[in-house]
Each structure stands twice: as C-alpha cells, then as structure tokens.
Motif scaffolding. Structure first.
Motif, mmCIF file in Angstrom:
data_model
loop_
_atom_site.group_PDB
_atom_site.id
_atom_site.type_symbol
_atom_site.label_atom_id
_atom_site.label_comp_id
_atom_site.label_asym_id
_atom_site.label_seq_id
_atom_site.Cartn_x
_atom_site.Cartn_y
_atom_site.Cartn_z
ATOM 1 N N TYR A 1 0.835 -1.192 0.000
ATOM 2 C CA TYR A 1 0.000 0.000 0.000
ATOM 3 C C TYR A 1 0.878 1.254 0.000
ATOM 4 C CZ TYR A 1 -4.056 -2.881 1.082
ATOM 5 O OH TYR A 1 -5.058 -3.813 1.021
ATOM 6 N N ASP A 2 0.306 2.314 -0.539
ATOM 7 C CA ASP A 2 0.964 3.629 -0.582
ATOM 8 C C ASP A 2 0.330 4.510 0.488
ATOM 9 O OD1 ASP A 2 2.314 5.945 -1.206
ATOM 10 O OD2 ASP A 2 1.092 6.387 -2.995
ATOM 11 N N THR A 3 1.169 5.111 1.342
ATOM 12 C CA THR A 3 0.656 5.964 2.425
ATOM 13 C C THR A 3 0.788 7.448 2.095
ATOM 14 O OG1 THR A 3 2.797 6.045 3.538
ATOM 15 C CG2 THR A 3 1.323 4.222 4.107
ATOM 16 N N CYS A 4 1.452 7.790 1.009
ATOM 17 C CA CYS A 4 1.643 9.185 0.586
ATOM 18 C C CYS A 4 2.381 10.025 1.629
ATOM 19 C CB CYS A 4 0.291 9.853 0.278
ATOM 20 S SG CYS A 4 -0.587 9.085 -1.084
ATOM 21 N N GLY A 5 3.078 9.372 2.547
ATOM 22 C CA GLY A 5 3.806 10.116 3.570
ATOM 23 C C GLY A 5 2.920 10.646 4.658
ATOM 24 N N SER A 6 1.680 10.177 4.736
ATOM 25 C CA SER A 6 0.722 10.655 5.728
ATOM 26 C C SER A 6 0.631 9.639 6.853
ATOM 27 C CB SER A 6 -0.651 10.853 5.082
ATOM 28 O OG SER A 6 -1.619 11.114 6.072
ATOM 29 N N VAL A 7 0.758 10.117 8.066
ATOM 30 C CA VAL A 7 0.668 9.237 9.231
ATOM 31 C C VAL A 7 -0.749 8.688 9.369
ATOM 32 C CG1 VAL A 7 0.902 9.136 11.733
ATOM 33 C CG2 VAL A 7 2.533 10.454 10.388
ATOM 34 N N VAL A 8 -1.736 9.533 9.078
ATOM 35 C CA VAL A 8 -3.126 9.095 9.198
ATOM 36 C C VAL A 8 -3.408 7.958 8.227
ATOM 37 C CG1 VAL A 8 -5.528 9.818 8.952
ATOM 38 C CG2 VAL A 8 -3.851 11.367 9.980
ATOM 39 N N LYS A 9 -2.932 8.117 7.011
ATOM 40 C CA LYS A 9 -3.172 7.069 6.019
ATOM 41 C C LYS A 9 -2.380 5.812 6.360
ATOM 42 C CE LYS A 9 -3.742 6.339 1.089
ATOM 43 N NZ LYS A 9 -3.618 6.918 -0.276
ATOM 44 N N SER A 10 -1.216 5.982 6.996
ATOM 45 C CA SER A 10 -0.445 4.814 7.397
ATOM 46 C C SER A 10 -1.228 3.969 8.392
ATOM 47 C CB SER A 10 0.878 5.255 8.023
ATOM 48 O OG SER A 10 1.687 5.931 7.085
ATOM 49 N N GLY B 1 7.595 -2.411 6.893
ATOM 50 C CA GLY B 1 7.488 -0.950 6.796
ATOM 51 C C GLY B 1 7.417 -0.387 8.209
ATOM 52 N N GLU B 2 7.265 0.823 8.360
ATOM 53 C CA GLU B 2 7.438 1.968 7.499
ATOM 54 C C GLU B 2 8.909 2.344 7.369
ATOM 55 O OE1 GLU B 2 6.014 4.639 6.027
ATOM 56 O OE2 GLU B 2 3.865 4.594 6.346
ATOM 57 N N SER B 3 9.153 3.334 6.495
ATOM 58 C CA SER B 3 10.529 3.773 6.270
ATOM 59 C C SER B 3 10.958 4.901 7.193
ATOM 60 C CB SER B 3 10.702 4.220 4.818
ATOM 61 O OG SER B 3 10.420 3.155 3.935
ATOM 62 N N SER B 4 10.033 5.469 7.953
ATOM 63 C CA SER B 4 10.345 6.577 8.851
ATOM 64 C C SER B 4 9.886 6.229 10.257
ATOM 65 C CB SER B 4 9.667 7.866 8.372
ATOM 66 O OG SER B 4 10.130 8.215 7.086
ATOM 67 N N SER B 5 10.439 6.964 11.215
ATOM 68 C CA SER B 5 10.171 6.642 12.616
ATOM 69 C C SER B 5 8.789 7.079 13.056
ATOM 70 C CB SER B 5 11.231 7.296 13.516
ATOM 71 O OG SER B 5 12.502 6.763 13.255
ATOM 72 N N SER B 6 8.371 8.289 12.672
ATOM 73 C CA SER B 6 7.073 8.791 13.149
ATOM 74 C C SER B 6 5.909 7.941 12.652
ATOM 75 C CB SER B 6 6.901 10.250 12.730
ATOM 76 O OG SER B 6 7.829 11.063 13.411
ATOM 77 N N PRO B 7 5.840 7.624 11.342
ATOM 78 C CA PRO B 7 4.751 6.718 10.926
ATOM 79 C C PRO B 7 4.850 5.345 11.575
ATOM 80 C CG PRO B 7 5.684 7.852 9.031
ATOM 81 C CD PRO B 7 6.584 8.117 10.192
ATOM 82 N N SER B 8 6.078 4.876 11.815
ATOM 83 C CA SER B 8 6.231 3.555 12.432
ATOM 84 C C SER B 8 5.697 3.549 13.849
ATOM 85 C CB SER B 8 7.699 3.150 12.423
ATOM 86 O OG SER B 8 8.171 2.985 11.105
ATOM 87 N N ALA C 1 3.304 5.364 14.988
ATOM 88 C CA ALA C 1 1.840 5.399 14.912
ATOM 89 C C ALA C 1 1.275 4.025 14.554
ATOM 90 C CB ALA C 1 1.408 6.443 13.879
ATOM 91 N N VAL C 2 1.883 3.385 13.557
ATOM 92 C CA VAL C 2 1.395 2.071 13.146
ATOM 93 C C VAL C 2 1.619 1.046 14.248
ATOM 94 C CG1 VAL C 2 1.724 0.211 11.487
ATOM 95 C CG2 VAL C 2 1.713 2.586 10.705
ATOM 96 N N ALA C 3 2.790 1.093 14.904
ATOM 97 C CA ALA C 3 3.077 0.134 15.967
ATOM 98 C C ALA C 3 2.129 0.305 17.137
ATOM 99 C CB ALA C 3 4.522 0.305 16.432
ATOM 100 N N THR C 4 1.726 1.517 17.398
ATOM 101 C CA THR C 4 0.758 1.751 18.476
ATOM 102 C C THR C 4 -0.607 1.174 18.106
ATOM 103 O OG1 THR C 4 1.927 3.781 19.095
ATOM 104 C CG2 THR C 4 -0.323 3.519 19.886
ATOM 105 N N ALA C 5 -0.970 1.299 16.820
ATOM 106 C CA ALA C 5 -2.299 0.827 16.391
ATOM 107 C C ALA C 5 -2.382 -0.693 16.354
ATOM 108 C CB ALA C 5 -2.629 1.403 15.016
ATOM 109 N N ILE C 6 -1.340 -1.367 15.870
ATOM 110 C CA ILE C 6 -1.422 -2.820 15.710
ATOM 111 C C ILE C 6 -0.783 -3.570 16.865
ATOM 112 C CG2 ILE C 6 -1.408 -2.513 13.207
ATOM 113 C CD1 ILE C 6 1.451 -3.517 13.200
ATOM 114 N N SER D 1 7.209 -1.752 26.084
ATOM 115 C CA SER D 1 5.960 -1.487 26.803
ATOM 116 C C SER D 1 5.005 -0.646 25.959
ATOM 117 C CB SER D 1 6.250 -0.780 28.124
ATOM 118 O OG SER D 1 6.865 0.480 27.887
ATOM 119 N N LYS D 2 5.538 0.137 25.044
ATOM 120 C CA LYS D 2 4.703 0.967 24.171
ATOM 121 C C LYS D 2 4.537 0.335 22.784
ATOM 122 C CE LYS D 2 5.982 5.400 26.278
ATOM 123 N NZ LYS D 2 6.581 6.744 26.029
ATOM 124 N N TYR D 3 5.567 -0.322 22.328
ATOM 125 C CA TYR D 3 5.531 -0.874 20.969
ATOM 126 C C TYR D 3 5.932 -2.354 21.038
ATOM 127 C CZ TYR D 3 6.119 4.155 20.513
ATOM 128 O OH TYR D 3 6.007 5.511 20.663
#
Length: 982
Positions: free
Chosen positions: A66-75, A108-115, A117-122, A143-145
C-alpha cells in the motif's frame, strides 16, 4: 500473507474541506523512487523464498503493498486494512469489521514517526511490524511498541557513536540541527546527553520540518552564520536535508564541517543536489555495505508490476521515461510510452543502487518472517498445514530467529527487537567532475569494549572546503600542561580560561580541570607541569659563605696557636707569669676548641654532627669563660687579700682555680649528658621555611636542654662581666679587668644580639648566624686579652721586666666636658692639661676606644647574615635596636678611671709572689726610684697613637651622637693622686 507499507508519493495535494460532506481521499503527488526500490526489494525476497526448496517448501508467500503518501493518518488506516482486509469494503457499508487477520506480518514503514503510529495501532493485536529504516530509539520500548522489530540499528547507538566521533576529532563546540519528529528529537536527545558526558557543548540546537515556512529555515541559516562553532551535527531525514540544502545554497553557507546521520550521509541524491559544495568533507555513519545478488537485475525489471495490474506502474513508467501512455488533446504533447523501454541506460533515482544496505534490510526482514514461519510450521521437506498461525507466536519466533543470508550476513535480534549495531564511517570526497565519492574511513562496533568502538582505517580524510587539516571547533583553546581550566561566568563548560597552576601545584595533562598539589618533599617546576624534588639546602664547605666561615675559623685557630706559641716561648717572662700563665694556656686551648667547634656546624647534618656541634660548643665555651672568670677573680681578690684577717689568698690559690674551672665545666658536661640521653639533637628536614627548598638542619630535640646550655653559658658570662667591672679601677700595671670587661661586654652583646638574629634567620642562615656569634665572641676574647700582651713581648721587650711590672707611675687622666676640648687634647701638641712626660693618649681612653671599635666590629659581623638575607622584615629593626642600645651602654661604661691605693698595690705584689715561677721583687728603693717613670701598661703601645689619629677621628665623624653621649657623661678634669711608697 505479508503486508507492505511504503510511501510511493512524498506528499499530497491540499484540498479545501467544507465540512458538509465526507472528505475525499488524498490526492498523492511527488513520486518517490526510493520507496519503489524498497518495494522491489520486498518482492524480490518473496519471489526468492517462493522459488526455494529449503525454506517453506510447498508454501507460497503472498503480499499486499500500500501507498501511504507520507501521511501518518493514512499509514494507520492502511495498517488496519491489512489486518482485517477491509480495504475493499465501502466506507458507507454497515458490515462489521469482524474478519480474521489477513496478514502474518507487515514490512514498513521507512520513517520513525509513521512507524510509531502504526506500531501503536497494531500493537494490541501482536501483529509483527518489521521496519527497515525506522531508527528512533523510542521504538525499542516494548511497553509501548510490543510488536515492533527492525533490521536497522537503533539511533541510541548511532547518537552515541556521533558523540564519540565528535570527541575523537576534538570538536567540543558544535551546533546541532534536527528533524522535528520522533527520529530527530529522540536522536538528538541521546546525542546531547552523551555529548555532555564527553565534555562537548552545543552552541545551538534547532529543529525544523520540511513543511515549515521558508522564513523559519532562513532564521536557522542566520543562527548558523552568527555562531562561532565550525561543526554542525545534522540529525535529519533525507527529505529535510534536501530542503535545508536548497536554502543553504541560496545563502552561500560554506566553510562548515557537517556531521551526518545514516539517513542522508550516503544518499547519492543529496550529493547530487550539492552543486555549491556545501557538504564537501562531510563525515558520518552509514549502514555497512551489503550486496544482494540478483536484486539489481530484478529491480530494473519492473514488468512484474505491470502484470499485476498495479496502477502505480503506469505513473512510475511515465516518470522514468518522461512519456505518457494515453494523451488527451488538451494535454501538452509528450512522447508516448510503449511499455517496452529499457532501463539499462537510464540514470535516475530508481536505477541508483547506493541504498543497497537498506535494500538488504528489507530483504532480511522478509527472510526473518519466512524463517519464523518455517520453524512454526515445522517444515522439513514439507510444512505442516494443521498448525494455526497465531500472530503472537509468529512475533515471538521472529525474535528468536538467527540465520545467515545467502551472502553470509548474520541476522538476529535482541530482546528489544533490534539488530547488533555496526556502522561504517563515511567521508565525502569530491571528484573533479563534481560528483562525490563515499569513502569508507572506519567502523563503529557497539559490541566492542568501551573506548574501542571506533576503528579508523589508514585513509586520508577530506574536510570542509577540500582541506587536509582537521578543522577546529572549540569555544576556548586547549589548556596546556601547567594550567587548568576556569569556567567563564554565564557560559557553557566548554568556554573557559586557562589559568596557570599556583606554586607547589602541577598539571601534566591537557585541559586539566584542577591542579594537583605536589608532595611535601617536591615542588612544581617553572612550567608547572611536573613536580621536581626540592633542592636540599645546608651550609656546605663548597659555597662562598661556608668557605669564608671555614677560613675565618681556621685563621682564628692559627692565630690562637700563634699566641700560645708566643706565650710558651716567653713563659718565663714577668708579663706571662703576672697574668697567671696556667690559666692563660688553658684559655688559649679552650679558644682553639671554640674556633674549631664552629666547623661542626658546616656540612650536611648527620646524627653525630648534630649531637657534636651543640655539645662541643657548650662545653668549650664554658671552659673558656671559666678560665676568664678565674683570671678576673684572681685580680679582684688579690686586692681584697690585703684586708686584715682576709683568707682569700688561700681560697683563690692555684689549686682552687683549677677546681673552679673543672667544676664550672663539669656542670655543663652533666647538662649535655642529660640532654643527649633524654632527647638528643637529630637531623631533620624543614619543609615549611622555603617553598622550593628542603632545609637540612639539626633539630635541637629538647628545647629545654638547648636553652639550658645557652643559659648556663650566659650566666657565667654575666658573672665574669660583673667581676671584671668591679675590678676596672685597679692599678693599670697588672690589671686585666679592663680588657676582660670589654671582651665580656662584647661577648654578651654578641650573644644577646644572636637571639633575635637566630630566630629570624631563615634556613642555613640561622646556622651562619650561630657560627658568626661563636667566631665573634672568640675573637673578642683573643684580641682583647692576649694581643696587647703579645705586642709588649714581641715589639717592646724592654718593658717586659720585673722592674717595670712592679712599678706604679703617676698617671694623669685628662677629662673634659666639651667634645671640642677633647679633640684639641687628642690632636694638638700644646693642648691645655698635657704634660711632656705623659703618653700622647691616656691609657683609660685607649681602652675605651679599642673596646668600642671591637664591639662595633663584632656587632656588625654577627648581625651581617640577618641584615643581608633575612626575609623577615620585622626582625631587622629589633636587631638594629638591640645593637644600638648595647653600644650606648659601652659608651657609658667606657670611662674606666684608675683609682688605686698603696695598700692595693702591696696586696697585688704579695699575691703575685705566690704565683708559680715568680721572681723576688726588687727593693723598695728601686720601686721608689722607678715611680716617676712612664707607666709601661700593656695598653700603652704605639698602636694606640695610630688608633687615636685615624680610627677615633673617623668614629667621631661616623658616630657623633654616640661620642656626644660619652662626653656628656664624663666627669670634670682632675688629676689622679700619686701612689705613696710602701
């Protein structure tokens, strides 16, 4: 099934949201070739695994990308869609999200901030998330991720490595720029903490994001230009670095040494943008080089994307070849794409293989999932199909995976899901054609012991502006050995002044924070960079003062021996017999010992010399003074013996005189024995007197014993002086009391002056003062008592007869109240009151002048070390005042008028007849016949005339005040009565 999350587009188009209906989906823009490469590496690994017969045999891996377009929300939205497969469900559907997990892991992801966010969600679903380029140290917090893992080292190690790299090159004053996200903020926080521990200071630390307005980035450029640091640590992502590079080129920001993180330091696209050579000589850390065989060929073959009906293929192909598959008439005419173009000769971001280490990380991430599934499915030749794949089991097995790739790279994760930290040190070497060569100059391995992590190769470095010299970036220059750092008020610890170490302190390292005090026996050298042993100081025979004192002592010994020889040669003459030859020889012997004992004070102190010098001094001086005391008591008691019923002759006979000398000396011997037994003197080191010297001296041991010896000597000296003073007015022919009086007065004056001089004299000068006092007092006794007699025996032998010794002539003593009258009598032949038969100067006046001159010489000599070398300025007035008062005392007591009676003369004559070796006195007629002749007193030798003509006149000029006191205290002019005949 594997999921892939990449941002094939770097940004999206902003849209106005009227909030009247549901926002439309993001319109992605700015195609990112790098993410396409990452996706290709994932597909290559999956294809290689599916074609393998050893790994997951009979099992094929699928993928969703999937393509996230560099958006954390879309990630986050894409990650949730991968979990339950709701990506194809219409957003307005009422169907519940109850589908089972669709993927076993996500790459994925290739950057820390989206990672994050995704790690917190899943994370609550324990779906493994394996990142290939998210380096934030915060992601190691399980403990967080809990479900996050990665194939790239944590920035915790990179940040510390950057701090050690900065410290290695001596850059203690640096600036810092970071990306304003999790990657930059956490990485810079670790760097700042480690830098402070290593003594590195940050002049500034600024943050920005690529979407910030241009004014903020310009402000950062202005901060850099206004700073004094020449080194910049850039903890930036590659996209933020591109934004900063464009603005730096516009502002012509050159001459700075850049230190980069792994995100951009080996990025060829950043190097291609550096047209103004701003980053020439940059240095930083990168992922170690790796090679994945066959990946380049696969990556350039993008037709599998076309076969999968992926809509991204069309956009990618049009961007690669600047063509268009279907053109509308309204569009600008472009070359039409055929889909069969060849990428072999194309040079752009998609064909650049400089990011092969990151491609390898994607490759190893896919293989980590495959090895975990292989172990869970218990695959051998076939895999079990009855095993239920639980996400938590897969996650735990991934953490346990340990394997090697086909190229031999070892892959394993620690308990935090991080791989071992190893970095290559990259240095930018610009080429002549304008490109940049990334040269490997070293390695950082965090697994090595502390202090050995950095390893540099024997490769030359290129620094900012193509320089060969390491740039200097410090707030203050290094403090050399011998100095220490003093912090500047209100500034960081790296800004300091270099202060020289104080005396007695040293620093032998560069940038020392404190100076170390030298041991008591050492002292700092001139440069204050080492402690040297203090110079041992003592009064030696080699130095000038020691030579002078030794010479003076030996001269006094020889002079005493000469006098003794003269007395021995003339021992049968009346002059020697009349002065008690036995006591005279004993006195000369004791004076010889006094002169010689001063030699024990010179030289390096030892245990025996310390005990000998004080005891020998005390005993010899007591013996000397006992002899003088015996001679004084003989003269004084001789005249007292003429009284009726007096038994003094028996009491002061020769035997009694010997016993007195022996008794007085024995008391001093007993005192010295007690002193040596209880607490004897011993050699010691005086470390407090001088800062840079060790004074080798003799400690007295018992102060009571030391002062008891001196006090006993002083007591005998005072007694001798009192007896001599009482006998000062006896007849001049036989009277030694005048000279004994002056000699003892000088003796007492010297030793009274010695006390303040000795106490205030530093180091070896105190020993010199003691020797001066010994020599001065010894010379006073020798000169005042024996030299006049030697003059008579050698130069005036006609006066050394029994007749002259037994006759008392009439002497006239000239006295006046005015000093001018005395000058007339001394210098004018026709002065009133002078007779033709009189000697030019009266005997009492000669006695007074000789005594004063001797006293002045002795005082000046004994006080010489104090006035010349004593550092204690308060002691000088004290010594001067004591000397002045004692000299005034001599002037007052210097007038010794002879007043004798005939009975006293008869008593002295009878007493002399009892001395050993005395001859029969002449008849009274002869005595009466010789009464009118000039008196042959021992003081009436021609030298007196020379003294009166030269020295006295000089004394009248140099010391007018002293002579004025002497004149005013003198009684009126009288004439002494004649002695009646016996």
């Amino acid at each position: 099934m594997l999921g892939g999350i990449f941002y094939f587009h770097s940004s999206w188009r902003n849209q106005q949201n009227p909030y009247t209906h549901k926002p439309p989906p993001l319109e992605c823009i700015s195609l990112n070739f790098r993410e396409f490469q990452f996706a290709q590496a994932m597909l290559y690994a999956i294809e290689e695994i599916n074609n393998s017969t050893e790994l997951l045999p009979g099992v094929s891996l699928g993928y969703h990308v999937y393509d996230t377009c560099g958006s954390v929300v879309k990630s986050i939205k894409v990650a949730l869609a991968l979990i339950n497969g709701n990506d194809n469900v219409p957003s307005l559907s009422d169907e519940a999200c109850t589908r089972p997990v669709q993927v076993q892991a996500i790459v994925g992801e290739s950057s820390s901030s989206p990672s994050t966010a995704v790690a917190t969600a899943i994370g609550p679903f324990h779906i493994p998330l394996i990142s290939h380029f998210a380096t934030c140290a915060c992601l190691s917090d399980k403990s967080k991720y809990p479900s996050f893992s990665r194939t790239i080292p944590s920035d915790y190690y990179q940040s510390r490595a950057l701090a050690h790299l900065v410290k290695h090159f001596g850059w203690t004053w640096v600036g810092a720029i970071r990306t304003n996200d999790d990657y930059g903020n956490n990485g810079m926080a670790t760097f700042t903490e480690t830098a402070q521990q290593l003594g590195i200071c940050l002049e500034y630390s600024v943050a920005f994001f690529r979407t910030d307005p241009t004014e903020k980035i310009q402000k950062i450029i202005d901060i850099i230009k206004a700073s004094t640091s020449k080194t910049i640590v850039a903890f930036l992502s590659h996209r933020d670095m591109e934004v900063l590079m464009r603005e730096s080129a516009f502002q012509n920001l050159i001459g700075y040494q850049w230190i980069g993180s792994e995100s951009w330091i080996f990025d060829s696209q950043i190097a291609a943008l550096d047209k103004h050579h701003i980053l020439d000589g940059a240095i930083g850390f990168s992922i170690p080089k790796a090679q994945v065989s066959g990946l380049r060929h696969f990556m350039l073959n993008v037709r599998p994307l076309n076969s999968s009906n992926n809509g991204l293929f069309k956009e990618l192909w049009e961007a690669l070849f600047s063509c268009n598959f279907k053109q509308s008439q309204s569009e600008k005419i472009q070359r039409e794409c055929t889909g069969h173009e060849d990428l072999t000769g194309v040079e752009n971001g998609f064909t650049d293989m400089s990011l092969m280490p990151i491609f390898n990380n994607v490759y190893k991430g896919v293989y980590a999932v495959a090895h975990a599934l292989h172990d869970i499915l218990r695959c051998n030749k076939t895999c079990s199909t009855s095993v239920t794949l639980d996400p938590l089991t897969i996650l735990q097995q991934i953490r346990k995976t340990h394997f090697k790739t086909r190229e031999g790279d070892e892959m394993y994760l620690n308990e935090n899901g991080d791989p071992p930290a190893k970095y290559q040190i990259i240095n930018w070497h610009p080429k002549e054609n304008g490109s940049v060569d990334f040269v490997n100059v070293g390695l950082y391995d965090a697994s090595l012991p502390a202090g050995n992590e950095l390893k540099f190769q024997n490769v030359s470095f290129i620094w900012a502006q193509n320089s060969k010299q390491v740039p200097v970036s410090v707030c203050s220059e290094k403090c050399l050995p011998g100095t220490h750092k003093v912090l500047q008020r209100g500034k960081p610890v790296c800004c300091y002044d270099c202060m020289r170490c104080a005396e007695g302190e040293m620093s032998n390292i560069t940038d020392s924070t404190t100076c170390l005090r030298c041991p008591p026996e050492s002292w700092s050298n001139e440069r204050r960079d080492a402690c040297v042993k203090k110079e041992a100081e003592f009064l030696s025979y080699e130095e000038i003062m020691g030579i002078l004192l030794t010479t003076t002592s030996l001269f006094g010994t020889c002079l005493t021996a000469a006098v003794a020889f003269i007395f021995f040669r003339y021992r049968n003459t009346p002059l020697v017999r009349a002065n008690n030859s036995e006591l005279s020889f004993l006195l000369l012997f004791s004076l010889t010992l006094c002169f010689l004992c001063s030699l024990t004070f010179i030289g390096r102190p030892s245990e025996w010399s310390c005990m000998l010098r004080h005891t020998a001094f005390g005993i010899t001086f007591v013996l000397c003074i006992s002899c003088v005391l015996g001679k004084t008591m003989v003269v004084l008691m001789a005249f007292k013996a003429t009284l009726p019923g007096s038994h003094i002759r028996k009491v002061f006979g020769p035997t009694q005189q010997r016993l007195n000398v022996l008794g007085f000396t024995l008391i001093q011997v007993i005192i010295c024995i007690l002193w040596l037994t209880i607490s004897p003197p011993f050699p010691s080191q005086n470390l407090k007197e001088f800062k840079d010297k060790i004074i080798l001296e003799c400690s007295v041991g018992s102060a009571v014993g030391f002062w008891s010896v001196l006090g006993y000597i002083g007591l005998l000296a005072i007694l001798c002086f009192v007896f001599a003073f009482l006998a000062r007015k006896l007849p001049d022919n036989f009277n030694e009391a005048k000279f004994i009086t002056f000699s003892m007065l000088i003796f007492c004056t010297v030793w009274i002056t010695f006390i303040p001089a000795y106490v205030s004299s530093p180091g070896k000068l105190s020993v010199a003062v003691e020797i001066f006092a010994i020599l001065a007092s010894s010379f006073s006794l020798l000169i005042c008592i024996f030299i006049p007699k030697c003059y008579i025996m050698l130069l005036k032998p006609e006066r050394n007869t029994k007749k002259n010794m037994m006759r008392k002539g009439t002497q006239t003593i000239l006295r006046t109240k005015a000093s001018s009258s005395e000058l007339l009598c001394l210098g004018h032949p026709g002065a009133p009151g002078r007779r033709a038969s009189q000697p030019f100067v009266s005997t009492p006046f000669v006695t007074r002048v000789v005594g004063q001159v001797s006293l002045l010489v002795a005082l000046s000599w004994s006080a010489l070390p104090v006035f010349t070398a004593s550092p204690d300025a308060t002691s000088l007035p004290l010594v001067s005042q004591v000397s002045r008062v004692l000299h005034l005392l001599v002037c007052v007591l210097g007038e010794l008028p002879p007043e004798a009676s005939s009975s006293s003369l008869v008593g002295l004559k009878d007493f002399m007849l009892q001395l050993p070796g005395s001859h029969t006195p002449p008849p009274p007629s002869d005595l009466h016949h010789q009464r009118r002749a000039p008196s042959p007193d021992a003081t009436s030798f021609p030298l007196v005339g020379w003294v009166s003509r030269s020295w006295v006149q000089q004394l009248l000029v140099v010391f007018p005040a002293l002579l004025l006191v002497d004149v005013k205290l003198r009684p009126p002019l009288t004439e002494a009565p004649a002695v009646p005949p016996t």
